[in-house]
Write an enzyme that holds these catalytic residues in place. Structure first.
Site, PDB file in Angstrom:
ATOM      1  N   ARG A 129       0.449   3.969  -1.557  1.00 55.45           N
ATOM      2  CA  ARG A 129      -0.460   4.201  -2.671  1.00 55.45           C
ATOM      3  C   ARG A 129      -1.589   3.194  -2.581  1.00 55.45           C
ATOM      4  NH1 ARG A 129       1.375   3.969  -8.948  1.00 55.45           N
ATOM      5  NH2 ARG A 129       1.266   1.764  -8.522  1.00 55.45           N
ATOM      6  N   THR A 138      -7.267   3.015  -5.979  1.00 57.20           N
ATOM      7  CA  THR A 138      -7.420   4.383  -6.494  1.00 57.20           C
ATOM      8  C   THR A 138      -6.104   4.955  -7.016  1.00 57.20           C
ATOM      9  OG1 THR A 138      -6.863   5.384  -4.370  1.00 57.20           O
ATOM     10  CG2 THR A 138      -9.188   4.823  -4.742  1.00 57.20           C
ATOM     11  N   ASP A 147       7.610  -3.830  -7.782  1.00 53.46           N
ATOM     12  CA  ASP A 147       7.259  -3.088  -6.561  1.00 53.46           C
ATOM     13  C   ASP A 147       8.516  -2.910  -5.709  1.00 53.46           C
ATOM     14  OD1 ASP A 147       6.477  -2.608  -3.771  1.00 53.46           O
ATOM     15  OD2 ASP A 147       4.449  -2.793  -4.551  1.00 53.46           O
ATOM     16  N   ASP A 177       8.339  -4.048  -1.939  1.00 50.14           N
ATOM     17  CA  ASP A 177       8.293  -5.508  -1.813  1.00 50.14           C
ATOM     18  C   ASP A 177       9.647  -6.130  -2.133  1.00 50.14           C
ATOM     19  OD1 ASP A 177       5.678  -5.577  -1.002  1.00 50.14           O
ATOM     20  OD2 ASP A 177       4.866  -6.045  -2.975  1.00 50.14           O
TER      21      ASP A 177
HETATM   22  C1  PRP Z   1       5.666   3.144  -4.106  1.00 53.95           C
HETATM   23  C2  PRP Z   1       6.896   3.966  -4.320  1.00 53.95           C
HETATM   24  C3  PRP Z   1       6.382   5.376  -4.286  1.00 53.95           C
HETATM   25  C4  PRP Z   1       5.023   5.221  -4.929  1.00 53.95           C
HETATM   26  C5  PRP Z   1       5.123   5.689  -6.344  1.00 53.95           C
HETATM   27  O1  PRP Z   1       5.331   3.109  -2.778  1.00 53.95           O
HETATM   28  O2  PRP Z   1       7.899   3.716  -3.368  1.00 53.95           O
HETATM   29  O3  PRP Z   1       6.254   5.922  -2.984  1.00 53.95           O
HETATM   30  O4  PRP Z   1       4.698   3.827  -4.904  1.00 53.95           O
HETATM   31  O5  PRP Z   1       3.875   5.694  -6.956  1.00 53.95           O
HETATM   32  P1  PRP Z   1       3.125   7.034  -7.376  1.00 53.95           P
HETATM   33  O6  PRP Z   1       4.139   7.892  -8.049  1.00 53.95           O
HETATM   34  O7  PRP Z   1       2.062   6.539  -8.312  1.00 53.95           O
HETATM   35  O8  PRP Z   1       2.547   7.661  -6.149  1.00 53.95           O
HETATM   36  P2  PRP Z   1       4.115   2.191  -2.235  1.00 53.95           P
HETATM   37  O9  PRP Z   1       2.851   2.940  -2.278  1.00 53.95           O
HETATM   38  O10 PRP Z   1       4.144   0.872  -2.964  1.00 53.95           O
HETATM   39  O11 PRP Z   1       4.469   2.013  -0.705  1.00 53.95           O
HETATM   40  P3  PRP Z   1       5.712   1.284   0.010  1.00 53.95           P
HETATM   41  O12 PRP Z   1       6.904   2.165  -0.188  1.00 53.95           O
HETATM   42  O13 PRP Z   1       5.274   1.242   1.422  1.00 53.95           O
HETATM   43  O14 PRP Z   1       5.889  -0.075  -0.582  1.00 53.95           O
HETATM   44  N1  URA Z   2       5.486   1.727  -7.077  1.00 51.48           N
HETATM   45  C1  URA Z   2       6.415   0.768  -7.287  1.00 51.48           C
HETATM   46  O1  URA Z   2       7.010   0.254  -6.333  1.00 51.48           O
HETATM   47  N2  URA Z   2       6.680   0.405  -8.548  1.00 51.48           N
HETATM   48  C2  URA Z   2       6.073   0.952  -9.610  1.00 51.48           C
HETATM   49  O2  URA Z   2       6.373   0.564 -10.758  1.00 51.48           O
HETATM   50  C3  URA Z   2       5.099   1.939  -9.375  1.00 51.48           C
HETATM   51  C4  URA Z   2       4.830   2.321  -8.103  1.00 51.48           C
END
Ligand code: PRP
Ligand code: URA
Length: 209
Positions: free
Chosen positions: A104, A108, A200, A203
């Site tokens: 994400r 944006t 997160d 993370d």
């Molecule tokens: C996080 C999570 C989802 C997304 C959710 O991933 O694991 O994939 O955000 O958010 P949304 O519903 O608003 O799209 P992230 O983009 O942080 O990537 P990562 O898994 O690589 O940490």
């Molecule tokens: N992605 C995450 O990992 N945590 C949130 O709360 C939202 C998006």
């Protein structure tokens, strides 16, 4: 109309509280996510059809029930979805696994696709899309779009925590996709994070940040 199923088993709810806790370290967080994923897999497979086969016990010939040859596919959304994959595979070891890489964009909040690798027969499989977080729903919608473009029609979504905004967004675009969560939280904050949430997920799983 698609369902939202809250997996409210006491073991899931107990473990989720420690997953949320900011004082839970990376090792414990990863172990707890793995355990909850296994417990949720039990719930999400509750409606898998069974068939009867003959079986001979030490006492008598009878009939027993087995899962009726349904082909499953697990689709973790990289990267945080990987944290739940092994937990689901413990119960569904024969499932094939396809990966969809999305992150994400922090400014944006829109999902950016960077990797897709799916089983060649993915369109014949009943799929479970796996991601700990369903926030705005953008990532889930994009992942389901990828699958539907390949001809997939039987798709369920599995998240640890969802925001109401994300559930509505997914069901508006994909009203055929049932969503299974351990918790439906209150709302999204201004940064698109789920409140109360767990922070997160990627993370916390991988000790980055
Ligand atoms: C996080 C999570 C989802 C997304 C959710 O991933 O694991 O994939 O955000 O958010 P949304 O519903 O608003 O799209 P992230 O983009 O942080 O990537 P990562 O898994 O690589 O940490
Ligand atoms: N992605 C995450 O990992 N945590 C949130 O709360 C939202 C998006």
């Amino acid at each position: 109309m698609a369902k939202l199923v809250i997996c409210d088993h006491p073991l899931i709810q107990h473990k989720l509280t420690f997953i949320r806790d900011v004082n839970t370290n990376t090792k414990e967080f990863r172990e707890l996510v793995d355990e909850v994923a296994t417990l949720m897999a039990y719930e999400i497979t509750r409606d898998i059809p069974l068939e009867s086969i003959p079986v001979e016990t030490p006492v008598v010939k009878t009939e027993g029930k087995v899962i009726s040859g349904r082909m499953l596919g697990l689709i973790p959304i990289l990267r945080a979805g990987l944290g739940m994959l092994d937990g689901v595979l413990k119960l569904l070891p024969a499932a094939k696994v396809g990966h969809v890489g999305l992150f994400r964009d922090p400014d944006t909040m829109q999902p950016v696709e960077y990797y897709v690798k799916l089983p060649t027969d993915v369109q014949e499989r009943e799929l479970i899309v796996i991601d700990p977080m369903l926030a705005t729903g953008g990532s889930a919608i994009a992942a389901i779009d990828v699958l539907k473009k390949r001809g997939c029609t039987q798709i369920k979504m599995m998240n640890l925590i969802a925001a109401p905004e994300g559930v509505k967004a997914v069901h508006d675009v994909h009203p055929d996709v049932d969503i299974y969560v351990a918790a439906l939280d209150d709302h999204l904050n201004d940064h698109g994070y789920i409140v109360p949430g767990l922070g997160d997920a990627g993370d916390r799983l991988y000790g980055t940040k």
